[in-house]
Design an enzyme around this catalytic site. Structure first.
Site, PDB file in Angstrom:
ATOM      1  N   TYR A 152       0.850  -1.185   0.000  1.00  0.00           N
ATOM      2  CA  TYR A 152       0.000   0.000   0.000  1.00  0.00           C
ATOM      3  C   TYR A 152       0.882   1.230   0.000  1.00  0.00           C
ATOM      4  O   TYR A 152       1.852   1.298   0.765  1.00  0.00           O
ATOM      5  CB  TYR A 152      -0.892   0.000   1.243  1.00  0.00           C
ATOM      6  CG  TYR A 152      -1.801   1.210   1.351  1.00  0.00           C
ATOM      7  CD1 TYR A 152      -2.821   1.421   0.426  1.00  0.00           C
ATOM      8  CD2 TYR A 152      -1.639   2.137   2.382  1.00  0.00           C
ATOM      9  CE1 TYR A 152      -3.651   2.528   0.526  1.00  0.00           C
ATOM     10  CE2 TYR A 152      -2.480   3.241   2.489  1.00  0.00           C
ATOM     11  CZ  TYR A 152      -3.481   3.433   1.563  1.00  0.00           C
ATOM     12  OH  TYR A 152      -4.314   4.523   1.661  1.00  0.00           O
ATOM     13  N   ASP A 247       9.116   2.840   0.281  1.00  0.00           N
ATOM     14  CA  ASP A 247       8.034   3.428   1.065  1.00  0.00           C
ATOM     15  C   ASP A 247       8.214   2.951   2.501  1.00  0.00           C
ATOM     16  O   ASP A 247       7.833   1.837   2.853  1.00  0.00           O
ATOM     17  CB  ASP A 247       6.681   2.999   0.493  1.00  0.00           C
ATOM     18  CG  ASP A 247       5.524   3.649   1.240  1.00  0.00           C
ATOM     19  OD1 ASP A 247       5.772   4.222   2.327  1.00  0.00           O
ATOM     20  OD2 ASP A 247       4.380   3.584   0.745  1.00  0.00           O
ATOM     21  N   LYS A 275       3.742   8.594   9.378  1.00  0.00           N
ATOM     22  CA  LYS A 275       3.454   7.898  10.643  1.00  0.00           C
ATOM     23  C   LYS A 275       4.379   8.322  11.795  1.00  0.00           C
ATOM     24  O   LYS A 275       4.203   9.405  12.321  1.00  0.00           O
ATOM     25  CB  LYS A 275       3.419   6.389  10.408  1.00  0.00           C
ATOM     26  CG  LYS A 275       2.311   6.065   9.377  1.00  0.00           C
ATOM     27  CD  LYS A 275       1.774   4.664   9.356  1.00  0.00           C
ATOM     28  CE  LYS A 275       0.509   4.638   8.511  1.00  0.00           C
ATOM     29  NZ  LYS A 275       0.566   3.866   7.283  1.00  0.00           N
TER      30      LYS A 275
HETATM   31  C1  LIG Z   1       0.030   4.431   5.905  1.00  0.00           C
HETATM   32  C2  LIG Z   1       0.828   4.244   4.703  1.00  0.00           C
HETATM   33  C3  LIG Z   1       0.785   5.148   3.640  1.00  0.00           C
HETATM   34  C4  LIG Z   1      -0.190   6.283   3.589  1.00  0.00           C
HETATM   35  O1  LIG Z   1       0.003   7.210   4.598  1.00  0.00           O
HETATM   36  P1  LIG Z   1      -1.207   8.185   5.003  1.00  0.00           P
HETATM   37  O2  LIG Z   1      -0.601   9.102   6.011  1.00  0.00           O
HETATM   38  O3  LIG Z   1      -2.277   7.294   5.541  1.00  0.00           O
HETATM   39  O4  LIG Z   1      -1.634   8.884   3.770  1.00  0.00           O
HETATM   40  C5  LIG Z   1       1.655   4.968   2.590  1.00  0.00           C
HETATM   41  N1  LIG Z   1       2.514   3.952   2.574  1.00  0.00           N
HETATM   42  C6  LIG Z   1       2.584   3.049   3.572  1.00  0.00           C
HETATM   43  C7  LIG Z   1       3.584   1.956   3.516  1.00  0.00           C
HETATM   44  C8  LIG Z   1       1.716   3.156   4.653  1.00  0.00           C
HETATM   45  O5  LIG Z   1       1.759   2.243   5.615  1.00  0.00           O
END
Ligand SMILES: *Cc1c(COP(=O)(O)O)cnc(C)c1O
Length: 436
Positions: A152, A247, A275
Site C-alpha cells: 500500500y 516506502d 506515521k
Molecule cells: C500508511 C501508509 C501510507 C499512507 O500514509 P497516510 O498518512 O495514511 O496517507 C503509505 N505507505 C505506507 C507503507 C503506509 O503504511
C-alpha cells in the site's frame, strides 16, 4: 462471546455514535478500515488514550496494538510529546512560513537515515508517495512505475491497483474514479520476486521511472523480504537506470532509527516517510538523493506545495518522538517486549487445533490464520479472514484492541508493560482454547 444484548449494553454509546456518524460521514467513518467491516460488529468511538491504553465512549478500557496504525511508538499522549505540542500551539498553530522546527526534524531524519540527503515535508504518507513519484518521473523523464501486489502506498490515483486479480498484470483500474490512463502507468508485480520485476523492465524498455516497494511489507499483514530481495532490487534498478523508492511510511523509525534501509543496509534513491515521524500528528516526508531533490520547486521545475506542510505542531511532535527514540537501547527494549509477547502468543496457538502462524519483525507482527507462510499477496490472500474476525472479537471482549483486519500489522509500543503483555497472552490463550 457476548450475546447481542450484552454487546449492546457494553458498546451502547459507540453504537449510538456510529448511527449518528452515518448521517454525515460516508459509512460513518473518515477512513474505511475503521468501520470494522472485515471483522463485523460495531466500530469503537474512542474518547481518550494514555500510554498503552485507549478508552471508548462507553469507558471500556483496551490495550491498544493499533497505535493509530503505527505512529504511536511512544504510546498515547506521551507526556513530553503532548507538553511540547501544547507549548508550540500557544505560539501559533500555523504560519505558512518557514520555522526552525523543520530544519531540526529534517536533521534528525537525515542523520538517522543518511540516504535522505535532502527532504521535503508534506502532511500525509499518501502525499509523500505521490510527490516522490512525481519527482522520480521528472528526473528520469519516464512515466511508468512498478509496484508490488499487496503493498500500500496511500490512496493517490494510479497506486490503487488492488492487485487481487492475479500476478504480473498490467494495472487495470479497479477503483472507480481512477482514469484508466493513470493506472496503465502502474505495473503490478508480485512482492518478493525480483525476476518478475526484471521481466517487467524487459517488457517496458526505457519506460519505467521507478520501482516503489515497502521494504518490509506491512499492509497485507507483515510480510518480510526474502533473503537478498532488497539487495537484488537495488542491483537491478542500478543496472537498468531505474530509481528505487522505498516506502518506509511504516518501517521508518519502526525497525530502528535507520528504518528498513538501515536494517538491511540497502540505500534507495528516494524514501517516503510518515506515521512515526509525525508523532501522531499529520505528517509525511519524501527525500533522498540531492540531485533528484533539486528538481523540486523552487529549486527546480517540479511543483509540489502545501498550506500546512511542515506544520509547527506536527514538526514538534515529530522532533520529540525522534529524540525519545534516539536514546540508547530504546529499540532493544522494544524488541525484548515484542519477543516476550510473540513467544507467549506462539505458545497460546499450540492449543489451537488449526493452523496459525505469526509473521513479525522488530515491534510489528501479524497473526495469520490458515496459512503458515506469508511471502506475498497471493499467499496471504489464502488466510482465513473469518477466523481472524472471530479472534479479533474474542480479544476485543477481553480488552485488547487489535487491527480490525487480517491484513494489517499490530504494533508494540515502548509503553506496553509486562502486565499488558501478560494480559494479552492470557486473552489469546483463552481465545485459542475456545473453538477458534
Ligand atoms: C500508511 C501508509 C501510507 C499512507 O500514509 P497516510 O498518512 O495514511 O496517507 C503509505 N505507505 C505506507 C507503507 C503506509 O503504511
Amino acid at each position: 462471546m457476548l450475546d447481542e444484548k450484552e454487546f449492546t449494553v457494553k458498546f451502547e454509546r459507540s453504537m449510538d455514535l456510529f448511527n449518528k456518524a452515518q448521517v454525515y460521514l460516508p459509512g460513518g467513518v473518515d477512513s474505511p478500515v475503521r468501520a470494522f467491516k472485515a471483522v463485523g460488529g460495531n466500530p469503537l468511538f474512542i474518547k481518550r488514550g494514555a500510554g498503552s491504553k485507549i478508552w471508548d465512549e462507553d469507558d471500556n478500557e483496551f490495550i491498544d496494538y493499533v497505535g493509530s496504525w503505527g505512529p504511536l511508538i511512544l504510546g498515547h499522549a506521551h507526556p513530553k510529546v503532548t507538553a511540547a505540542i501544547k507549548r508550540a500551539a500557544s505560539r501559533g498553530t500555523s504560519f505558512g512560513a518557514s520555522t526552525e522546527l523543520e530544519i531540526t526534524l529534517a536533521q534528525l531524519i537525515s542523520t538517522a537515515m543518511p540516504s535522505l540527503e535532502k527532504l521535503r515535508f508534506v502532511s500525509s504518507g499518501t502525499e509523500a508517495v505521490m510527490s516522490a513519484l512525481r519527482v522520480a518521473r521528472a528526473f528520469t523523464k519516464r512515466d511508468k512505475i512498478i509496484k508490488c501486489a499487496g503493498c500500500y502506498h496511500g490512496h493517490s490515483d494510479g497506486l490503487l491497483t488492488k492487485a487481487g486479480s492475479g500476478l504480473a498484470t498490467l494495472g487495470i483500474p479497479d477503483c472507480p474514479g481512477v482514469p484508466a490512463a493513470y493506472s496503465q502507468q502502474t505495473i503490478v508485480m508480485p512482492y518478493n520476486d525480483v525476476n518478475a520485476i526484471a521481466q517487467a523492465l524487459h517488457d517496458n524498455p526505457g519506460e519505467v521511472a521507478a520501482i516503489i516497494v515497502e521494504p518490509v511489507a506491512a499492509n497485507m499483514g507483515v510480510v518480510k523480504p526474502r533473503d537478498n530481495y532488497l539487495e537484488e532490487l537495488r542491483q537491478l534498478t542500478q543496472k537498468e537506470g531505474v530509481l528505487l523508492v522505498f516506502d518506509e511510511v511504516i518501517t521508518g523509525f519502526r525497525l530502528g532509527l535507520g528504518g528498513a534501509q538501515g536494517t538491511y543496509n540497502i540505500w534507495p534513491d528516494l524514501t517516503c516517510l510518515g506515521k512515526i515521524i509525525g508523532g501522531g500528528m499529520p505528517v509525511g516526508a519524501y527525500g533522498g538523493r540531492e540531485d533528484i531533490l533539486r528538481m523540486i520547486a523552487p529549486e527546480g521545475p517540479v511543483y509540489q506545495a502545501g498550506t500546512l506542510s511542515g506544520n509547527p505542531l506536527a514538526m514538534t511532535a515529530g522532533i520529540e518522538t525522534l529524540r525519545a527514540l534516539s536514546r540508547p537501547k530504546v529499540y532493544d527494549t522494544l524488541q525484548r517486549k515484542t519477543d516476550y509477547l510473540i513467544e507467549g502468543l506462539k505458545k497460546a496457538f499450540q492449543s489451537s487445533s488449526s493452523l496459525v502462524s505469526i509473521s513479525h519483525i522488530a515491534s510489528m507482527f501479524t497473526i495469520f490464520f490458515g496459512i503458515n507462510e506469508a511471502a506475498d499477496y497471493d499467499s496471504v490472500q489464502k488466510a482465513d479472514t473469518a477466523r481472524y474476525a472471530k479472534f479479533f472479537q474474542c480479544m476485543l471482549e477481553e480488552g485488547l484492541y487489535l487491527p480490525p483486519s487480517q491484513f494489517e500489522a499490530s504494533f508494540v509500543s515502548l509503553v506496553h508493560d509486562d502486565a499488558d503483555l501478560r494480559k494479552t497472552i492470557i486473552a489469546a490463550e483463552k481465545a485459542f482454547s475456545s473453538d477458534l
